[in-house]
Design a protein around this motif. Structure first.
Motif, PDB file in Angstrom:
ATOM      1  N   ILE A  67      -6.975   3.059  -9.985  1.00  0.00           N
ATOM      2  CA  ILE A  67      -6.030   3.805  -9.147  1.00  0.00           C
ATOM      3  C   ILE A  67      -4.831   4.241  -9.978  1.00  0.00           C
ATOM      4  O   ILE A  67      -4.405   5.410  -9.944  1.00  0.00           O
ATOM      5  CB  ILE A  67      -5.583   2.954  -7.945  1.00  0.00           C
TER       6      ILE A  67
ATOM      7  N   ALA B   8       1.230   9.256  -5.620  1.00  0.00           N
ATOM      8  CA  ALA B   8       1.146  10.625  -5.099  1.00  0.00           C
ATOM      9  C   ALA B   8       2.307  11.483  -5.602  1.00  0.00           C
ATOM     10  O   ALA B   8       2.131  12.671  -5.915  1.00  0.00           O
ATOM     11  CB  ALA B   8       1.129  10.599  -3.569  1.00  0.00           C
TER      12      ALA B   8
ATOM     13  N   LEU C  62       0.661   3.966  -3.021  1.00  0.00           N
ATOM     14  CA  LEU C  62       0.111   5.299  -2.774  1.00  0.00           C
ATOM     15  C   LEU C  62       1.185   6.379  -2.827  1.00  0.00           C
ATOM     16  O   LEU C  62       0.949   7.479  -3.354  1.00  0.00           O
ATOM     17  CB  LEU C  62      -0.608   5.316  -1.424  1.00  0.00           C
ATOM     18  N   SER C  63       2.374   6.094  -2.299  1.00  0.00           N
ATOM     19  CA  SER C  63       3.419   7.123  -2.280  1.00  0.00           C
ATOM     20  C   SER C  63       3.920   7.435  -3.685  1.00  0.00           C
ATOM     21  O   SER C  63       4.117   8.608  -4.036  1.00  0.00           O
ATOM     22  CB  SER C  63       4.581   6.690  -1.391  1.00  0.00           C
TER      23      SER C  63
ATOM     24  N   TYR D 288       0.829  -1.213   0.000  1.00  0.00           N
ATOM     25  CA  TYR D 288       0.000   0.000   0.000  1.00  0.00           C
ATOM     26  C   TYR D 288       0.863   1.263   0.000  1.00  0.00           C
ATOM     27  O   TYR D 288       0.583   2.223  -0.730  1.00  0.00           O
ATOM     28  CB  TYR D 288      -0.915   0.014   1.228  1.00  0.00           C
TER      29      TYR D 288
END
Length: 686
Positions: free
Chosen positions: A197, A56, A52-53, A48
C-alpha cells in the motif's frame, strides 16, 4: 501541484496559497477525527483514515505533476524555488529512522546521541560550502553525470553508479521496511500488505512525474511530518512545565532527571534487580563456555520444565511462555552461541546503572572516556561526510533555478531539519521525566494502559518484568525500545488516540518521502547513467524517460521483496549507507571541484580503495556480518580500531580515498586542458 509559468513572485504566491490550503485541510482532518473519536469512532478506523487519506493526498499531487519531459522528469525543470526545495530536501532527508530513531537514541544514550544530530546537520554545512553550488553550476541530471564529465569517460561514471546503487538500495529497503511496520501499527493489516500500500503511494509520485512530482509531494510530506512531530512534544512541555517551547521545558526538567538518576543508581531495590540481571548474564556465559554439551542439556531441561508445568496444571500464561521458549530454541550449536551471546550482552547492559543523561561520553560499555570521545567524534565526522555524499540529497541541488538559489536552498534545508532535530533532545528528556516520575516506583497493578498496548504490539518496544517479585516497578525492570519514544509519546502524555495516529502518519510521510528520492536516484543511475550514457547514447529523450520508469518499477519491487524478508540489523545497514557515501562520493566530488589535477585514474582508484577499506572494517568489526562473511562465531570478541564502532567505518575509508586520489593522479597523466578549464569555470564567482 503544477509550477506556474508566471514570474517568480506570482509563482511563489500560488505555491503559498496551495500549500496553505493543504495544511489547513490536514489540520481540519485531524480535528474532525478528534471529534469522531469522542463520538466513539474505533481506533482501527482512525488508522485507516490517516493511511488512506495521506496516501491519496500524495498520489493526487503525483497525478497532477505527471510528465514525460526529461528536464521535468530528472530535475523538475530546474524551476523549484529555494524555500520549497529546502522543504523538499528536509523531507527527503527525514527518513523514518530519523523521525522515529533520533529521540529514541537520545533517550537511551543521553549526551552521546548528540553525535547523530551534529553529524547529520553538520553534513549540510559541507554540502553548502563544497558541493551544492558547483554541482548546480555544472548543470547535469545526476551525480554520475558530473563524475563522467569531470573525470573524462565512463570508468568513473560506472563506479559512481555502483556506489549510488550500493548506498541507495540498502537505504531504500530500510524505508520500505519502515512503511510496512508503520502501516501495520496504524491499521492492523498484514506487514506485506502494508508495504505494498505504501509502495503504491511512492510509485504514483515517482513513476508518473519523476523529480517534479517527487519534489511537490515531499513539500506536502514535510508539512505533515513536522506537525506530527511537534504536537506531542509541545503538549508534554506544557503538561510538565506550563512552557510551550519544548527546549525551554526540557532544560527545566533536566536537573530533576539528573537527580532522579543519582537516586536510582543507589536505590537498594534497583541494586537488587541489577544483581539479578548480572546473575542471568553469568548463567548465559556458563552456557556459552559449556558448548557444545550445553546445547542438548538446556534443550532437555526446558522440555522437562514444560512437561512438569503441564502435569502440575500450572497457570496457562506460564505454560504458553514455556511453549514459546521451547519453540524458539536455537536450531544449531552456532545459532545457540549467537542467541546466548546476545542474551548475555542484554542482561549485562540491564545490570548496569542508568547512563547519566547529561554526562558527556558516559556509557554502559567498559571503555574509557577517551575511547568514548573518539567514537563520538568519529560518528560525527563519518555522518557529516556521508550526508554530504549521499546522491539522493545532492540531486536536490540540481533542481533550483540558479547557483545562488542552490545555496539558499541548502540554508532552508538546514533550517527545516533543525526544526525537528533541535526538538528531538527535548522530547527525549521529557519522555524520560515521564518514565521516571509516572512509571518507576508504581505498583504493577497500576501500570498505565499504554504499557500493555505497546508491549502487545511488540515485546521489543517495551518489556517490563517483575524480576525481584516485589510488585513495584524498578527502572532496571523496564526495557524501552528506541522506536516507542516517539510512537508512544502521545499516549505517554495522555493525548487522545488520534494524535497517535497523527504521529504514525508523520512517520509514514518521513518513510515515503525518503523512499521517493532514493527510488528516483536508483532508477536514474541504472537508466540515464548506464543504459543511456554508456550502452545506447543515441537513445531518444522520450524513450529515456519510459525506460527510467520501467526500471523504477523493477527497483521498487526488488526493494519491497527485500523488505518483506525482514532483514536483520536494518539500522546498521542504514548506517552503512553513510559510510559508503563518505568513503566513495565525498572525496571524489570535493577533489573534482577543488583540485583540477585530479584525473580519472586517481578518482577511480580512490573510490574503489575507500569503499574497500570501509567494507573491510565493517566485515571484521560487525559481529553478525563477520559471521556471515568470514564464518567467525558471534561470541568471539570483536577487534575495534581505537574503539570506533562499525557504523563510523567511513572515517577510515574517506582519508584513504583522498590520499589515493592525490597519489595516483600525480603518478598518471594530467586531465585534458578542457577538463581543467571546466574546473576553473565551476570555481569562478557567480
Amino acid at each position: 501541484m503544477r509550477l506556474s509559468t508566471k514570474g517568480p513572485r506570482s509563482q511563489s504566491a500560488q505555491l503559498f496559497r496551495g500549500y496553505a490550503a493543504y495544511s489547513l485541510g490536514f489540520v481540519a482532518l485531524v480535528g474532525l477525527l478528534s471529534v469522531l473519536e469522542v463520538l466513539g469512532l474505533a481506533r482501527q478506523w482512525i488508522g485507516y483514515v490517516f493511511l488512506l487519506s495521506t496516501v491519496a493526498l500524495y498520489a493526487g499531487i503525483g497525478i497532477m505533476c505527471r510528465t514525460s519531459d526529461p528536464v521535468e522528469y530528472y530535475v523538475a525543470g530546474r524551476r523549484v524555488p529555494a524555500f520549497y526545495n529546502g522543504m523538499a530536501t528536509a523531507a527527503d532527508w527525514m527518513s523514518v529512522a530519523s523521525f522515529i530513531g533520533i529521540a529514541g537514541t537520545l533517550y537511551l544514550t543521553g549526551y552521546n546521541g548528540l553525535a547523530y544530530i551534529l553529524g547529520w546537520t553538520g553534513g549540510y554545512v559541507l554540502v553548502a560550502l563544497f558541493l551544492a553550488p558547483y554541482l548546480r553550476k555544472f548543470g547535469g541530471y545526476t551525480i554520475p553525470d558530473f563524475l563522467g564529465a569531470r573525470y573524462e569517460g565512463n570508468l568513473t561514471r560506472l563506479i559512481g553508479v555502483l556506489c549510488a546503487v550500493l548506498c541507495s538500495f540498502i537505504y531504500l529497503v530500510a524505508q520500505i521496511y519502515g512503511v510496512g511496520i508503520i502501516t501495520t501499527r496504524m491499521t492492523g493489516i498484514s506487514f506485506e500488505l502494508g508495504i505494498f500500500i505504501g509502495l503504491g503511494g511512492v510509485l504514483v509520485c515517482s513513476f508518473l512525474g519523476g523529480m517534479r512530482a517527487v519534489t511537490w509531494t515531499q513539500v506536502g510530506q514535510y508539512i505533515i511530518l513536522v506537525i506530527a512531530y511537534l504536537v506531542p512534544v509541545v503538549w508534554l512541555a506544557v503538561k510538565q512545565t506550563g512552557e510551550p517551547i519544548p527546549q525551554v521545558a526540557a532544560s527545566a526538567v533536566l536537573q530533576q532527571v539528573t537527580e532522579r538518576e543519582r537516586e536510582l543508581t543507589h536505590d537498594e531495590a534497583e541494586r537488587q534487580v541489577r544483581a539479578l540481571w548480572q546473575t542471568r548474564a553469568d548463567a548465559m556465559q556458563v552456557r556459552i563456555d559449556a558448548l557444545p554439551s550445553s546445547f542438548e542439556e538446556e534443550k532437555q531441561r526446558l522440555h522437562w520444565r514444560l512437561l512438569r508445568a503441564r502435569a502440575n496444571d500450572a497457570p496457562m500464561a506460564e505454560i504458553r511462555s514455556l511453549e514459546r521458549e521451547y519453540a524458539s530454541y536455537p536450531s544449531s550449536i552456532e545459532s545457540a552461541r549467537t542467541v546466548w551471546t546476545k542474551a548475555r550482552e542484554d542482561f549485562s547492559a540491564r545490570a548496569s546503572p542508568p547512563v547519566p543523561h547529561a554526562d558527556p561520553f558516559a556509557s554502559k560499555n567498559p571503555v574509557s572516556s577517551d575511547a568514548a570521545r573518539n567514537n563520538f567524534l568519529a560518528i560525527v565526522l563519518c555522518l557529516m561526510l556521508g550526508t554530504a555524499g549521499l546522491p539522493h540529497i545532492l540531486m536536490r541541488s540540481l533542481t533550483t533555478p540558479s547557483v545562488s538559489e542552490a545555496r539558499k536552498s541548502v540554508f532552508w534545508s538546514l533550517l527545516f531539519i533543525l526544526l525537528l532535530y533541535m526538538t528531538a533532545p527535548a522530547l527525549a528528556i521529557l519522555i524520560k521525566f515521564e518514565i521516571y516520575s509516572d512509571l518507576v516506583g508504581i505498583p504493577y497493578a497500576q501500570l498505565p494502559a499504554w504499557v500493555n498496548a505497546w508491549s502487545a504490539v511488540d515485546r521489543s518496544l517495551i518489556s517490563i518484568v517483575d524480576l525481584n517479585q516485589d510488585g513495584i516497578v524498578q527502572l532496571a525492570e523496564v526495557q524501552l525500545g528506541a522506536d516507542v519514544v516517539v510512537l508512544a509519546a502521545p499516549e505517554i502524555g495522555g493525548l487522545p488516540y488520534v494524535i497517535s495516529g497523527l504521529v504514525a502518519a508523520g512517520a509514514l510521510a518521513a518513510a515515503l518521502s525518503t523512499a521517493d528520492g532514493l527510488l528516483l536516484t536508483l532508477s536514474n543511475a541504472l537508466s540515464h547513467d548506464t543504459l543511456f550514457r554508456v550502452v545506447s547514447p543515441r537513445m531518444g529523450a522520450g524513450r529515456q524517460v519510459i525506460l527510467s520508469k520501467m526500471l523504477l518499477l523493477v527497483v521498487a519491487f526488488a526493494a519491497a521483496w527485500a523488505a518483506t524478508r525482514t532483514p536483520a540489523d536494518i539500522l546498521f545497514l542504514v548506517g552503512a549507507a553513510f559510510s559508503f557515501a563518505a568513503a566513495s562520493f565525498f572525496p571524489v566530488l570535493v577533489m573534482g571541484v577543488f583540485w583540477k589535477r585530479a584525473n580519472k585514474y586517481g578518482a577511480a582508484s580512490g573510490m574503489l580503495t575507500g569503499l574497500g577499506v570501509t567494507i573491510y572494517y565493517m566485515v571484521q568489526a560487525q559481529p553478525w556480518l563477520r559471521e556471515l562473511v568470514l564464518g567467525v562465531p558471534t561470541g568471539v570478541p570483536v577487534d575495534l580500531w581505537w574503539h570506533i564502532q562499525p557504523i563510523a567505518a567511513g572515517v577510515f575509508g574517506a582519508p584513504v580515498a583522498f590520499v589515493v586520489i592525490v597519489v595516483v593522479s600525480l603518478l598518471t597523466p594530467a586531465p585534458l586542458a578542457v577538463t581543467q578549464q571546466m574546473v576553473d569555470y565551476l570555481r569562478q564567482p557567480d
